[in-house]
Structure formats: C-alpha cells, structure tokens
Design an enzyme around this catalytic site. Structure first.
Site, mmCIF file in Angstrom:
data_model
loop_
_atom_site.group_PDB
_atom_site.id
_atom_site.type_symbol
_atom_site.label_atom_id
_atom_site.label_comp_id
_atom_site.label_asym_id
_atom_site.label_seq_id
_atom_site.Cartn_x
_atom_site.Cartn_y
_atom_site.Cartn_z
ATOM 1 N N VAL A 1 0.833 -1.209 0.000
ATOM 2 C CA VAL A 1 0.000 0.000 0.000
ATOM 3 C C VAL A 1 0.869 1.261 0.000
ATOM 4 O O VAL A 1 0.627 2.204 -0.771
ATOM 5 C CB VAL A 1 -0.964 0.003 1.212
ATOM 6 C CG1 VAL A 1 -1.843 1.245 1.187
ATOM 7 C CG2 VAL A 1 -1.826 -1.262 1.223
ATOM 8 N N LYS B 1 -7.306 -1.971 9.325
ATOM 9 C CA LYS B 1 -8.597 -2.386 9.919
ATOM 10 C C LYS B 1 -8.429 -3.158 11.208
ATOM 11 O O LYS B 1 -9.299 -3.134 12.084
ATOM 12 C CB LYS B 1 -9.424 -3.186 8.908
ATOM 13 C CG LYS B 1 -8.717 -4.396 8.314
ATOM 14 C CD LYS B 1 -7.977 -4.011 7.067
ATOM 15 C CE LYS B 1 -7.070 -5.102 6.566
ATOM 16 N NZ LYS B 1 -6.869 -5.108 5.154
ATOM 17 N N GLU C 1 -10.740 5.339 5.091
ATOM 18 C CA GLU C 1 -11.443 4.823 3.898
ATOM 19 C C GLU C 1 -10.821 3.526 3.369
ATOM 20 O O GLU C 1 -11.527 2.623 2.903
ATOM 21 C CB GLU C 1 -11.455 5.896 2.806
ATOM 22 C CG GLU C 1 -12.282 5.550 1.596
ATOM 23 C CD GLU C 1 -13.747 5.290 1.912
ATOM 24 O OE1 GLU C 1 -14.466 6.245 2.235
ATOM 25 O OE2 GLU C 1 -14.185 4.114 1.863
ATOM 26 N N VAL D 1 -11.567 -0.626 4.657
ATOM 27 C CA VAL D 1 -12.612 -1.563 4.225
ATOM 28 C C VAL D 1 -12.839 -1.404 2.718
ATOM 29 O O VAL D 1 -13.016 -0.289 2.229
ATOM 30 C CB VAL D 1 -13.950 -1.311 4.961
ATOM 31 C CG1 VAL D 1 -14.988 -2.349 4.535
ATOM 32 C CG2 VAL D 1 -13.773 -1.323 6.467
ATOM 33 N N ILE E 1 -12.904 0.677 -2.990
ATOM 34 C CA ILE E 1 -14.325 1.062 -3.023
ATOM 35 C C ILE E 1 -14.578 2.152 -1.979
ATOM 36 O O ILE E 1 -14.270 1.957 -0.812
ATOM 37 C CB ILE E 1 -15.247 -0.135 -2.661
ATOM 38 C CG1 ILE E 1 -14.964 -1.333 -3.554
ATOM 39 C CG2 ILE E 1 -16.706 0.259 -2.699
ATOM 40 C CD1 ILE E 1 -15.713 -2.593 -3.120
ATOM 41 N N GLU F 1 -2.848 -10.384 3.631
ATOM 42 C CA GLU F 1 -2.230 -9.753 4.789
ATOM 43 C C GLU F 1 -0.838 -10.358 4.991
ATOM 44 O O GLU F 1 -0.531 -11.442 4.478
ATOM 45 C CB GLU F 1 -3.089 -10.001 6.036
ATOM 46 C CG GLU F 1 -4.442 -9.342 5.971
ATOM 47 C CD GLU F 1 -4.360 -7.830 5.782
ATOM 48 O OE1 GLU F 1 -3.758 -7.141 6.615
ATOM 49 O OE2 GLU F 1 -4.891 -7.330 4.777
ATOM 50 N N ASP G 1 -9.884 -10.989 8.927
ATOM 51 C CA ASP G 1 -9.825 -9.697 8.245
ATOM 52 C C ASP G 1 -11.239 -9.215 7.899
ATOM 53 O O ASP G 1 -11.581 -8.051 8.105
ATOM 54 C CB ASP G 1 -8.971 -9.844 6.976
ATOM 55 C CG ASP G 1 -8.898 -8.555 6.182
ATOM 56 O OD1 ASP G 1 -8.165 -7.639 6.591
ATOM 57 O OD2 ASP G 1 -9.592 -8.450 5.145
ATOM 58 N N LYS H 1 -13.389 -5.894 9.302
ATOM 59 C CA LYS H 1 -14.047 -4.919 8.425
ATOM 60 C C LYS H 1 -15.536 -4.803 8.723
ATOM 61 O O LYS H 1 -16.087 -3.697 8.713
ATOM 62 C CB LYS H 1 -13.816 -5.310 6.964
ATOM 63 C CG LYS H 1 -12.354 -5.148 6.538
ATOM 64 C CD LYS H 1 -12.096 -5.862 5.228
ATOM 65 C CE LYS H 1 -10.688 -5.639 4.712
ATOM 66 N NZ LYS H 1 -10.350 -6.533 3.589
ATOM 67 N N GLY I 1 -5.003 -4.750 -3.064
ATOM 68 C CA GLY I 1 -3.943 -4.484 -4.038
ATOM 69 C C GLY I 1 -3.435 -3.055 -3.907
ATOM 70 O O GLY I 1 -4.125 -2.182 -3.349
HETATM 71 P P1 NAP Z 1 3.170 -4.854 3.647
HETATM 72 O O1 NAP Z 1 3.316 -4.998 2.186
HETATM 73 O O2 NAP Z 1 3.575 -5.952 4.553
HETATM 74 O O3 NAP Z 1 3.968 -3.517 4.057
HETATM 75 C C1 NAP Z 1 4.205 -3.159 5.381
HETATM 76 C C2 NAP Z 1 5.260 -2.056 5.373
HETATM 77 O O4 NAP Z 1 5.426 -1.573 6.697
HETATM 78 C C3 NAP Z 1 6.625 -2.524 4.881
HETATM 79 O O5 NAP Z 1 7.220 -1.523 4.103
HETATM 80 C C4 NAP Z 1 7.420 -2.713 6.176
HETATM 81 O O6 NAP Z 1 8.792 -2.471 6.012
HETATM 82 C C5 NAP Z 1 6.812 -1.621 7.048
HETATM 83 N N1 NAP Z 1 6.864 -1.940 8.473
HETATM 84 C C6 NAP Z 1 6.234 -2.938 9.119
HETATM 85 N N2 NAP Z 1 6.510 -2.888 10.437
HETATM 86 C C7 NAP Z 1 7.349 -1.835 10.605
HETATM 87 C C8 NAP Z 1 8.012 -1.261 11.731
HETATM 88 N N3 NAP Z 1 7.834 -1.767 12.951
HETATM 89 N N4 NAP Z 1 8.789 -0.183 11.541
HETATM 90 C C9 NAP Z 1 8.960 0.345 10.303
HETATM 91 N N5 NAP Z 1 8.345 -0.143 9.195
HETATM 92 C C10 NAP Z 1 7.571 -1.216 9.356
HETATM 93 O O7 NAP Z 1 1.668 -4.504 4.035
HETATM 94 P P2 NAP Z 1 0.549 -3.871 3.090
HETATM 95 O O8 NAP Z 1 -0.094 -4.946 2.303
HETATM 96 O O9 NAP Z 1 1.072 -2.669 2.416
HETATM 97 O O10 NAP Z 1 -0.548 -3.463 4.189
HETATM 98 C C11 NAP Z 1 -0.346 -2.341 5.020
HETATM 99 C C12 NAP Z 1 -1.637 -2.054 5.793
HETATM 100 O O11 NAP Z 1 -2.676 -1.790 4.869
HETATM 101 C C13 NAP Z 1 -2.135 -3.205 6.658
HETATM 102 O O12 NAP Z 1 -2.767 -2.678 7.795
HETATM 103 C C14 NAP Z 1 -3.170 -3.890 5.766
HETATM 104 O O13 NAP Z 1 -4.144 -4.575 6.509
HETATM 105 C C15 NAP Z 1 -3.765 -2.680 5.088
HETATM 106 N N6 NAP Z 1 -4.390 -2.941 3.794
HETATM 107 C C16 NAP Z 1 -3.739 -3.656 2.843
HETATM 108 C C17 NAP Z 1 -4.325 -3.854 1.612
HETATM 109 C C18 NAP Z 1 -3.654 -4.635 0.521
HETATM 110 O O14 NAP Z 1 -4.285 -4.871 -0.512
HETATM 111 N N7 NAP Z 1 -2.416 -5.046 0.683
HETATM 112 C C19 NAP Z 1 -5.595 -3.327 1.364
HETATM 113 C C20 NAP Z 1 -6.250 -2.592 2.362
HETATM 114 C C21 NAP Z 1 -5.635 -2.408 3.572
HETATM 115 P P3 NAP Z 1 9.710 -3.404 5.075
HETATM 116 O O15 NAP Z 1 9.223 -3.148 3.670
HETATM 117 O O16 NAP Z 1 11.097 -2.923 5.281
HETATM 118 O O17 NAP Z 1 9.465 -4.801 5.554
HETATM 119 N N1 HSE Z 2 -5.949 -8.781 2.742
HETATM 120 C C1 HSE Z 2 -7.014 -7.905 2.452
HETATM 121 C C2 HSE Z 2 -7.942 -8.548 1.449
HETATM 122 C C3 HSE Z 2 -6.499 -6.605 1.917
HETATM 123 O O1 HSE Z 2 -7.528 -9.518 0.799
HETATM 124 O O2 HSE Z 2 -9.078 -8.116 1.323
HETATM 125 C C4 HSE Z 2 -7.571 -5.565 1.703
HETATM 126 O O3 HSE Z 2 -8.077 -5.124 2.929
#
Ligand code: NAP
Ligand code: HSE
Length: 438
Positions: free
Chosen positions: A13, A102, A126, A129, A133, A187, A198, A202, A309
């Site tokens: 993200v 979330k 926003e 969840v 969308i 996740e 998850d 939400k 994504g």
């Molecule tokens: P991710 O790809 O695992 O990225 C997490 C990032 O946070 C990485 O850059 C990581 O660093 C950094 N990080 C983690 N712990 C840290 C710490 N203690 N100190 C400093 N940096 C730290 O996760 P993501 O998929 O982007 O998701 C991030 C958030 O958005 C989560 O809460 C997830 O539930 C939410 N979300 C994700 C999506 C999705 O589609 N992926 C959609 C909606 C919401 P490194 O890169 O160095 O490891």
């Molecule tokens: N892991 C979550 C999903 C990311 O697949 O819906 C979006 O919140």
C-alpha cells in the site's frame, strides 16, 4: 502551500501511495501540493518498486511522526503494535492520521477516536474496508438518514480471489493463495484472510458506522474458507449456487425501552455462504469486493470494486489525504473525526447469540450407499421441524455415498439438534460439511 506527508510503511500500500504522490499529472491539483517528506520501513536495504532519496527513509517510525515537516501521518505498516501506539503518538502531536489498518481500528477504534476528538484532529480510514471502493464515507454520511436493516458483503479480496479461481479453474487452494500473496492482496499473515479475521475486522467497522455504536470485535462469530472442501464448491455449483465468504451485520431488534436507551441488537458474522447464482453478490469475482447496504427508505445500494492491491488501496488512502489537505487549505476546522466511532456514539450495539437466528443451510453427509438412508435423514429433519428444500445423492462409490441437503429457513439451534440426531443414525458416517445458504 505544500503539505508534508509522513509514511509509516512502504510495502504494497505504501508503495502505491508513494507512486501516486510521485506522479500528480492529471490528478486533482491538490496532489501536486503533497510532498512525501519521510518514510519508515523495517529494512532499509529491501528492493522497492520505486526509488526515494535515502535520507527520506528511516527505520524509526517515531522520527517520521516527530518530523516538523510532516503534517499528515499515513499509517500503512499493518499489525496491532507499534501501529496503534504510533497512531496515538501522531494524534497527541496534533497531526491528522490516515490509516488502512482495519485490525487496529476494529479493536482500538474507540480509543483512537476519543484521543482524536480530544486533540481535534482527523483520523480517516477509507482504505480500511473494501480496498478501492468508497464505502466508509458513504455509509457514514451519504446513507446517514436511513434506518439500516442489513450490511452484507464480500469484503476480503484474497478469499474471493481464491474462491473464484477454485470455482472457475478447479485451481488448488494453496497455489491460488500463493498467487494472492504475490499480487499483494493478502495480509502479512494470510491466516487473517483465510480464517475470516480480516473480514470480521471490516464488518465490525462497517457495523459500528451503520448502527451508530462500537461493535465488540471479539463477539463476532467467524468462520473462514480454510476448511472449505473443493467438493462443496463443485456441488454448490451443480445445485445452482456459488460459494462466497460473506460478512453480515443485521439488525435483529431495537432494544429500547427494555434494553439500553436507543440500543440495537445485531447479528454480526462471517462465514462461507452459498449464494443463488442470480444473487447480486454472486457475480462478484476475483479480487473484487461488494457491499450491499439495505436501508429504509433507500432500499438496496451496492458498492462494487477492487477490494485489495496496491493501486486500489492507495486510491482510497490518497482520497483521505486529499480530504484533510483540502480542509487545511481552506483553513477549515481541524476537529471532525468520524463521530460515529467516537466515544460519544449515539447507540449501544449488542451482539446476539447466533443460535436463535433463522437461515437456510447446505449440509453434506457421508453415508453408506444403501437403501433407506435418505429416508432416515429426511425423517430426522422432519421430526425436528426442519423443512427440506432438496435432498440429493451426488456421488457414490465403493459402498459410500455423499448426500447433500438444502434446508428451508430454520432456527440454528433446531437445525443443530437435527444434525446431532442424524449423525447418530445407522448408515450415516459423518456430517462432512455444513454451510449457510441465502
Ligand atoms: P506490507 O506490504 O507488509 O507492508 C508493510 C510495510 O510496513 C513494509 O514496508 C514494512 O517495512 C513496514 N513496516 C512494518 N513494520 C514496521 C516497523 N515496525 N517499523 C517500520 N516499518 C515497518 O503490508 P501492506 O499490504 O502494504 O498493508 C499495510 C496495511 O494496509 C495493513 O494494515 C493492511 O491490513 C492494510 N491494507 C492492505 C491492503 C492490501 O491490498 N495489501 C488493502 C487494504 C488495507 P519493510 O518493507 O522494510 O518490511
Ligand atoms: N488482505 C485484504 C484482502 C487486503 O484480501 O481483502 C484488503 O483489505
């Protein structure tokens, strides 16, 4: 006037957000005023899809929050701690927060909202969840005049992607999950996706907004797709259904005057569900999500789009940043966080025990392939006043048979009673699967 952004996390993200900020051309003019000042990561040496000046990167998230050039803190690191403490630190410093987390909001939303209200700063969610969308603002504001009866939806992209590919291609669960991880949908610990946690986070957030009071996250009955058998997906298709992981929050009754003043009782749950093929949510495939809101007087409103994504989620994060940036630029009030998540919520939400709820069921029995078994199962259901819509033998080999029953709507406790009696029947080996059906 530029606005300094501090990013906590540069993963899926975070990279999506940084990419939007780095290419403001053709977007809202305010995007051009956003400057990515500092970014916290865990590993400074990890290869990233975009290059940032090294001095902007740090492994110290507190340094990002405390940086005087950072006006808005964007938390996209995930996990409960240190994410929760960092959000609270930003609020205490008087800095508005945008988060996609979330897990934190579903558990600590009230604490965070109360702190934000005290400090008079925004916390916008926003992206928490439905990925790309827009659903938080519509449910919070645009539908505010409605009496919401039910919010139901497919709100986990990973599991919908897995189920779609299992149904369409007969793909193996583990392979598709690995693809979902590679594509950045899952996740950090995909157990949260496949075990339903998850989606439960939400629906807790959506229910809190729709019904006007916090919903106890721990009280949400949650079942994922991790124990779903591909056979049931195939049998469901033969019977005219698709299987989806559904999250539901529905009003069971208003509690006043017997219950708390202006209280509402809710049935909130997450489970794999058989949807008739013509149901509006049945056509939602792949990583897409959809949320169906049913209210009075609006009727049914459905929100559809990519649920996970980098790009879609970053779209929602940047929308929140722009909201805050826009208010700052016109010198508007700083206070104004989501009032429905705040400690001053206007209604007490109580979760009901699901054993009294009414629903249809799909149940698969493994039995011996012999005369009279279907009759005995039917009689048992009849004795418990469970009405059967259909009963079919779908597979039989080497003296074993699979019998699938779809019931009419029945109370859960009565249905469970019947299942226990059937399991004890001569010729019935086991209740091999049991899924709710719309
Ligand atoms: P991710 O790809 O695992 O990225 C997490 C990032 O946070 C990485 O850059 C990581 O660093 C950094 N990080 C983690 N712990 C840290 C710490 N203690 N100190 C400093 N940096 C730290 O996760 P993501 O998929 O982007 O998701 C991030 C958030 O958005 C989560 O809460 C997830 O539930 C939410 N979300 C994700 C999506 C999705 O589609 N992926 C959609 C909606 C919401 P490194 O890169 O160095 O490891
Ligand atoms: N892991 C979550 C999903 C990311 O697949 O819906 C979006 O919140």
């Amino acid at each position: 006037m530029t606005i300094g952004i501090g990013l906590l996390g540069l993963g899926t993200v975070g990279s999506g957000v940084a990419a939007i900020l780095a290419s403001p051309q053709g977007r809202h003019p305010l995007v051009g005023d956003l400057v990515l000042e500092r970014v916290a990561v865990r590993d400074l040496h990890r290869p990233r899809p975009l290059t940032l000046p090294p001095e902007r990167l740090t492994t110290d998230p507190e340094a990002v929050i405390d940086d005087p050039k950072v006006d808005i803190v964007v938390e996209v690191m995930g996990g409960l701690e240190p994410a929760r403490s960092l959000i609270l630190r930003a609020i205490a410093a008087g800095k508005p927060v945008v988060t996609a987390n979330k897990a934190v909001i579903a558990r600590y939303g009230q604490e965070i909202a109360a702190a934000a209200a005290r400090q008079g700063v925004y916390v916008l969610i926003e992206a928490a969840v439905g990925g790309g969308i827009p659903i938080i603002e519509p449910i919070k504001q645009s539908l505010g005049g409605n009496r919401i009866q039910r919010v139901s939806g497919i709100i986990n992209g990973t599991t919908n992607y897995i189920l779609s590919r299992m149904a369409d291609e007969g793909a193996a669960y583990a392979d598709v999950l690995a693809d979902a991880q590679r594509l950045g949908y899952a996740e950090a610990d995909p157990a949260a996706d496949v075990q339903g946690g998850d989606a439960a986070d939400k629906i807790a957030i959506l229910a809190g907004l729709a019904y006007g009071g916090p919903v106890e996250r721990a009280g949400i009955a949650t079942e994922g797709i991790d124990r779903l058998d591909a056979r049931d997906v195939a049998y469901a298709a033969q019977l005219g259904f698709v299987v989806k992981l559904l999250a539901v929050a529905e009003r069971v009754r208003d509690d006043a005057p017997a219950g708390p003043p202006d209280g509402v009782s809710l049935d909130v749950r997450v489970h794999p569900t058989l949807l008739p093929k013509h149901h509006p949510l049945a056509g939602v495939h792949g990583v897409n999500n959809a949320i169906l809101v049913e209210g009075d007087p609006v009727g049914q409103v459905m929100f559809f789009g990519p649920g996970a994504g980098a790009g879609p989620t970053a779209s929602a994060v940047v929308a929140d940043i722009l909201n805050i940036a826009g208010i700052r630029q016109v010198g508007g009030p700083q206070a104004g966080l989501d009032p429905l998540l705040a400690a001053s919520s206007w209604r007490h939400c109580t979760l009901v025990d699901g054993s009294m709820s009414l629903h249809r069921n799909y149940v698969r029995f493994s039995t011996r392939d012999e005369a009279g078994v279907i009759g005995r199962i039917g009689t048992c259901f009849g004795a418990a006043e469970v009405s059967i819509q259909s009963i079919v033998q779908l597979d039989a080999r080497e003296g074993e048979a699979e019998i699938v029953v779809i019931t009419h709507e029945v109370r859960e406790d009565r249905f469970r009673e019947a299942l226990a009696a059937i399991e004890a029947l001569e010729g019935v080996e086991t209740v091999a699967a049991c899924l709710r059906t719309l």
